[in-house]
Enzyme design. Structure first.
Site, PDB file in Angstrom:
ATOM      1  N   SER A 116       0.830  -1.208   0.000  1.00 15.43           N
ATOM      2  CA  SER A 116       0.000   0.000   0.000  1.00 15.43           C
ATOM      3  C   SER A 116       0.862   1.254   0.000  1.00 15.43           C
ATOM      4  CB  SER A 116      -0.929   0.005   1.223  1.00 15.43           C
ATOM      5  OG  SER A 116      -1.590   1.249   1.363  1.00 15.43           O
ATOM      6  N   ASP A 141       5.895   2.975   6.973  1.00 18.58           N
ATOM      7  CA  ASP A 141       5.950   2.310   5.669  1.00 18.58           C
ATOM      8  C   ASP A 141       6.232   3.304   4.551  1.00 18.58           C
ATOM      9  OD1 ASP A 141       5.276   0.112   7.153  1.00 18.58           O
ATOM     10  OD2 ASP A 141       3.599  -0.507   5.888  1.00 18.58           O
TER      11      ASP A 141
END
Length: 406
Positions: free
Chosen positions: A138, A184
């Site tokens: 993602s 992330d």
């Protein structure tokens, strides 16, 4: 918002996934963790259009949506005080249910926040990262998308570009996940290795040495929320014991940081030791799985250390490949893992972050993509030059797509 600059050339933005090397679960309790960029990337191809439409093509999850820019432009920044609001404001746009829904909402949010002009373009994204495996798929999508749209909008500054990309990629992560940690997207944007502690800004580690690794996907589904809750329950029941385990996990991460920043003889072996210790401690917390232990058993026969990466309970394992391991040995390990029913990828961790590509081997990306197609596919694509490029990009094998990273 600003006008979209006139673009007549295709370009590609690629962004890496991420792997947590040390500190899983303990990081929830304020301990240190270490993550690195994983050179399994998402690739966003941007091509111009001659009309006032924008097209989003995500072949990996079956998305191909065409939007009128006048419609998307209704999503103005003053309407979007928080990225999570975008879904409430999308009533005038048809967004199908399914795995691509959040990807479409993210695209709509970023477009509405950045653009006002009606010049059209297409963004096509291929990802070489398995979805839902804890490898930052993602974030890689959001970093590549944010970088592409910032460049198109003229908002990508000459200095501190990575900071701006990271900021907008984090907004995309908020659309998808509500309250992400931001780690992330930071790893995917910056690349290399990052040290982070909950509530503090991530810090890049001063090392240029990427590590050769195997990433093995168990394909065992797991719930991160349930695994985190399980550790919390164990801590509530046995606080003294579990806190000691969490402290020990913290020390493996701190020791790894020291090794990364103060390279000396024996670093590789000591990292292997820390990998084994970190996994053993995580297994004590009950977040390993029989499939992960099988991977560790197979790789241990070849003197390679493996551990779970991410929440555990399945998902993926990360294996450090010794620098003196021959290609034949690595291939043998991969064959054994595949024979055991696992998907295995050879890659590096700690490599480049987000990157732009305008040409491959001195050839523009659009011409290179079309030339890479097998003859029968090349003949079958539409006559329009950029339609052919998009069709070619969708059809290319993953091994060829990977060459679009600089």
């Amino acid at each position: 918002m600003v006008a979209i600059p006139h673009t007549t050339e295709a370009f590609v933005v690629s962004a890496p996934g991420k792997a947590i090397l040390f500190g899983e679960h303990a990081v929830v309790y304020g301990k240190t963790a270490v993550a690195g960029s994983l050179d399994m990337r998402a690739y966003a191809l941007v091509t111009p259009r001659s009309d006032e439409h924008v097209r989003l093509v995500l072949p990996d999850i079956g998305v191909d949506e065409l939007f009128d820019t006048n419609t998307l432009s209704r999503l103005t920044p003053n309407m979007l005080e928080h990225p999570g609001m975008v879904e409430q404001l999308m009533g005038h746009i048809s967004v199908p249910n399914g795995p691509g829904r959040l990807a479409i909402l993210t695209f709509a949010y970023l477009f509405g926040s950045l653009f006002v002009d009606n010049c059209g373009f297409t963004v096509s994204v291929r990802s070489l990262l398995p979805v839902g495996a804890g490898l930052g798929s993602s974030a890689a999508y959001n970093v590549a998308l944010a970088a592409a749209l910032l460049r198109l909008s003229g908002r990508l500054p000459a200095k501190n570009a990575s900071d701006v990309i990271n900021e907008w990629a984090f907004a995309g992560e908020q659309v998808a996940h509500g309250t992400p940690s931001g780690i992330d997207n930071a790893v995917s944007t910056r690349g290399g290795f990052l040290e982070y502690t909950k509530g503090s800004e991530a810090r890049n580690l001063c090392t240029t040495n990427a590590l050769r690794v195997l990433v093995t996907n168990t394909s065992v589904p797991r719930s991160t929320r349930e695994l985190v809750a399980g550790v919390r329950n164990a801590r509530d029941q046995h606080p003294t014991v579990v806190n000691l385990v969490l402290d020990a996990i913290h020390e493996t991460a701190v020791s790894a940081v020291s090794l990364f920043e103060n390279s000396s003889d024996g670093v590789e072996q000591r990292l292997q030791d820390l990998v084994r210790m970190n996994h053993g401690l995580l297994a004590t917390l009950g977040v390993s799985h029989a499939a992960l232990e099988r991977i560790r058993e197979i790789t241990a026969h070849h003197n390679m250390a493996s551990k779970l990466t991410g929440a555990g309970g399945g998902g993926c394992a990360l294996t450090l490949v010794p620098s003196d391991a021959s290609d034949e040995t690595v291939e043998q390990v991969q064959c054994e893992l595949r024979d055991a029913g696992f998907e295995c990828y050879s890659t590096v961790v700690g490599g480049k972050g987000v990157a732009f590509t305008e040409s491959v081997a001195a050839e523009s990306v659009d011409k290179w993509i079309v030339r890479m197609l097998p003859l029968e596919q090349n003949d079958a694509v539409p006559a329009d030059p950029f339609a052919a490029v998009i069709a070619g990009f969708v059809a290319l094998p993953a091994s060829v797509v990977a060459k679009l990273a600089p």
